[in-house]
Design an enzyme around this catalytic site. Structure first.
Site, PDB file in Angstrom:
ATOM      1  N   ASP A   1       0.870  -1.260  -0.095  1.00  0.00           N
ATOM      2  CA  ASP A   1       0.055   0.123   0.131  1.00  0.00           C
ATOM      3  C   ASP A   1       0.936   1.175   0.057  1.00  0.00           C
ATOM      4  O   ASP A   1       1.969   1.281   0.498  1.00  0.00           O
ATOM      5  CB  ASP A   1      -1.007   0.058   1.221  1.00  0.00           C
ATOM      6  CG  ASP A   1      -1.984  -0.812   1.166  1.00  0.00           C
ATOM      7  OD1 ASP A   1      -2.437  -1.217   0.056  1.00  0.00           O
ATOM      8  OD2 ASP A   1      -2.736  -1.066   2.196  1.00  0.00           O
TER       9      ASP A   1
ATOM     10  N   LYS B   1      -3.412   3.153  -3.068  1.00  0.00           N
ATOM     11  CA  LYS B   1      -4.475   4.020  -3.454  1.00  0.00           C
ATOM     12  C   LYS B   1      -4.169   5.243  -2.920  1.00  0.00           C
ATOM     13  O   LYS B   1      -4.584   5.809  -1.874  1.00  0.00           O
ATOM     14  CB  LYS B   1      -5.688   3.414  -2.739  1.00  0.00           C
ATOM     15  CG  LYS B   1      -6.194   1.826  -3.219  1.00  0.00           C
ATOM     16  CD  LYS B   1      -7.229   1.337  -2.337  1.00  0.00           C
ATOM     17  CE  LYS B   1      -6.479   0.200  -1.500  1.00  0.00           C
ATOM     18  NZ  LYS B   1      -7.559  -0.349  -0.681  1.00  0.00           N
TER      19      LYS B   1
ATOM     20  N   MET C   1      -7.857   9.348   9.130  1.00  0.00           N
ATOM     21  CA  MET C   1      -8.682   9.586   7.652  1.00  0.00           C
ATOM     22  C   MET C   1      -9.553  11.011   7.769  1.00  0.00           C
ATOM     23  O   MET C   1     -10.731  11.063   7.274  1.00  0.00           O
ATOM     24  CB  MET C   1      -9.381   8.720   7.169  1.00  0.00           C
ATOM     25  CG  MET C   1      -8.626   7.343   6.718  1.00  0.00           C
ATOM     26  SD  MET C   1      -9.466   6.046   6.094  1.00  0.00           S
ATOM     27  CE  MET C   1      -9.979   5.145   7.582  1.00  0.00           C
TER      28      MET C   1
END
Ligand code: SAH
Length: 511
Positions: free
Chosen positions: A39, A61, A176
């Site tokens: 990742d 991502k 996040m």
């Protein structure tokens, strides 16, 4: 691994960013992997632990740019495992903390593929710790919750129960959250959390770029805008934020955030880079020398014959590279360490002695001052008059050693082994960063690193004048001064640890 053996997937937590925070089990899985799917948040340095022929697949991502969908990732894991491969799925932090690890395991279970979960240090706890914020603290916080901020709290379909969470735990960690700080803070205040509650953002936690923005719940969104906070960041709300000023001084690292240029060969750079990383600095690698083997066959044959005939009293090694290159030639000629059976072995310093140890030879002595002159002095003390001495070395090496030995009456055979030349294709982006004045410090570990860095920069060392110059020893310091970069620090002994220690002391005093 053969194709008929069953494959296996390791779901590995990479930790929050510092490559040192991976587990031993995680590292072992990486070393053994045939293929790694990683990742964006997994520290890229960890991929260096993989074997050279392991396949590395970036499934990263980045926001708004999905390299692979979750379904594609699941399918790829199954496919590689079915092909009999050892597959590592490397994820930032812990695989089960907002990492979709559960979904991947479910897909593997459904396909009948065996898997192992290797937990990791989650940023939600470890990232705060690195910033001096303990997630619990006696008398201050006895509970915490870790929440995703990815959902829009102003939309009706939210799953995070902001109103209940607002006052349910002492510490609240929101992952996040950067794009939605206003909405999150508002939802918590609407739920009854005091706007004056201490709050902080920890950006790029545990990396050399770590930053902390402290404020209150009521104004954290403004503070973030003002400071230009970008993901990844952790939002922490609660009284534990105030503990930071009491415990952070103990964790302070003077080199934290420093970009330090490392000019050694690629092979030798890693120990220095690791020592700098351990101090919180960011090593920037520009291998300013490449070793080009340049042995003169006639001189080599002559020296090997003389060694076989026990004609040398001493062989003196002046660098680990010389040890490497010389043993390469010795092996090529069909010999091994027994050639040195009756020859005294002298080295310039500890690193060279270690290179010999690796080949089963202990140096007869290592001079206290790791320089050619120190070596000459130590040999002179033992008496070299009339003795024959072999010095395998680099082209254009420091002549002081040879001169002193000759003056003292020794017969010296020099054998040129290699040329320490600037690399043919230096990394462009590193040269650009240097020219833009982005280095806080530059390290030199030999004369040739100074000379070759100057060559790589077309003799324009001006952009490095504001940087702290650190040299491994007096001769390197002399070369740096001649090049117009007088050193601010010189290591007390010629070792990587002493070099980093000297730089650290300098930074601590300047702070
Ligand atoms: N599984 C990961 C979290 C994945 S979600 C873990 O256990 O840490 C991604 C979020 O994690 C980011 O948006 C950010 O909020 C947080 N995060 C991960 N690494 C971080 C770091 N080094 N510094 C700050 N936040 C980080």
């Amino acid at each position: 691994m053969s194709a008929d053996a069953p494959g296996h997937v390791w779901l590995v937590g990479a930790g929050p960013g510092d490559p040192g925070l991976v587990t031993q089990a995680g590292l072992r899985a990486l070393r053994d992997a045939d293929v790694v799917l990683y990742d964006r948040l997994a520290p890229p340095e960890l991929l260096d632990a993989c074997s050279e022929d392991a396949e590395r697949i970036d499934v990263g991502k980045a926001p708004g740019r999905a390299a692979m969908t979750q379904e594609q990732i699941n399918a790829a894991l199954v496919e590689h495992a079915r092909a009999g491969r050892r597959v590592v799925r490397l994820k930032g932090g812990d695989p089960f903390v907002f990492g979709r690890g559960g979904e991947e395991l479910q897909a593997l279970a459904g396909a009948g593929v065996e898997a192992t979960v290797v937990p990791g240090v989650t940023s939600a706890i470890g990232g705060l710790a690195a910033a001096g914020i303990p997630v619990t603290h006696r008398g201050v916080a006895a509970s915490f919750a870790v929440v995703t901020g990815h959902e829009d709290p102003t939309k009706p379909a939210v799953q995070v129960r902001w109103a209940e969470l607002a006052t349910a735990t002492d510490t609240l960690v929101v992952l996040m959250s950067v794009g939605r700080l206003d909405g999150i803070a508002q939802a918590l205040m609407d739920g009854g959390r005091d706007p004056g509650t201490p709050a902080a953002l920890v950006v790029e936690a545990t990396t050399p770029r770590q930053r902390v923005v402290e404020s209150t719940l009521g104004s954290i969104a403004d503070a973030a805008r003002e400071a230009g906070v970008e993901p990844p960041a952790l939002l922490v709300v609660g009284e534990v934020v105030t503990v930071r000023e009491r415990i952070e001084p103990a964790q302070r690292r003077p080199l934290a955030g420093w970009r330090v240029l490392v000019t050694r060969t690629r092979r030798q750079a890693s120990t220095l880079a690791e020592a700098l990383t351990a101090e919180g600095a960011e090593p920037v690698l520009l291998p300013a020398i490449e070793i080009e083997r340049r042995a003169e066959p006639e001189a080599v044959r002559h020296a090997i014959e003389a060694l076989r005939g026990r004609r040398y009293a001493w062989v003196a090694f002046t660098s680990p590279n010389a040890v490497d290159a010389w043993f390469h030639l010795v092996r090529e000629a069909g010999h091994d360490a027994r050639l040195f059976a009756e020859t005294g072995i002298a080295t310039v310093g500890a690193a060279t002695a270690r290179a010999l140890e690796e080949r089963g030879l202990s140096a007869d002595f290592v001079p206290p001052r790791g320089s050619g002159e120190g070596l000459a002095d130590a040999m002179l003390e033992r008496g070299v008059e009339g003795a024959r001495v072999l010095v395998p070395r680099a082209e254009r090496a420091d002549p002081a050693l040879i001169e002193r030995l000759r003056t003292a009456g020794a017969t010296v055979d020099e054998v040129t082994l290699y040329l320490a030349a600037p690399p043919a294709a230096p990394p462009r982006e590193v040269l650009d960063a240097i020219r833009a004045g982005e280095m806080d410090a530059v390290t030199f570990t030999s004369r040739s690193t100074v000379r070759n860095l100057a060559a790589l920069l077309d003799a324009d060392l001006e952009p490095l004048r504001a940087a702290v110059v650190a040299c491994i020893g007096p001769q390197t310091a002399e070369a740096a001064t001649e090049a117009g970069l007088p050193p601010h620090v010189v290591a007390e002994e010629p070792s990587v640890d002493a070099l980093v220690a000297a730089l650290r002391r300098y930074a601590a005093e300047g702070a």
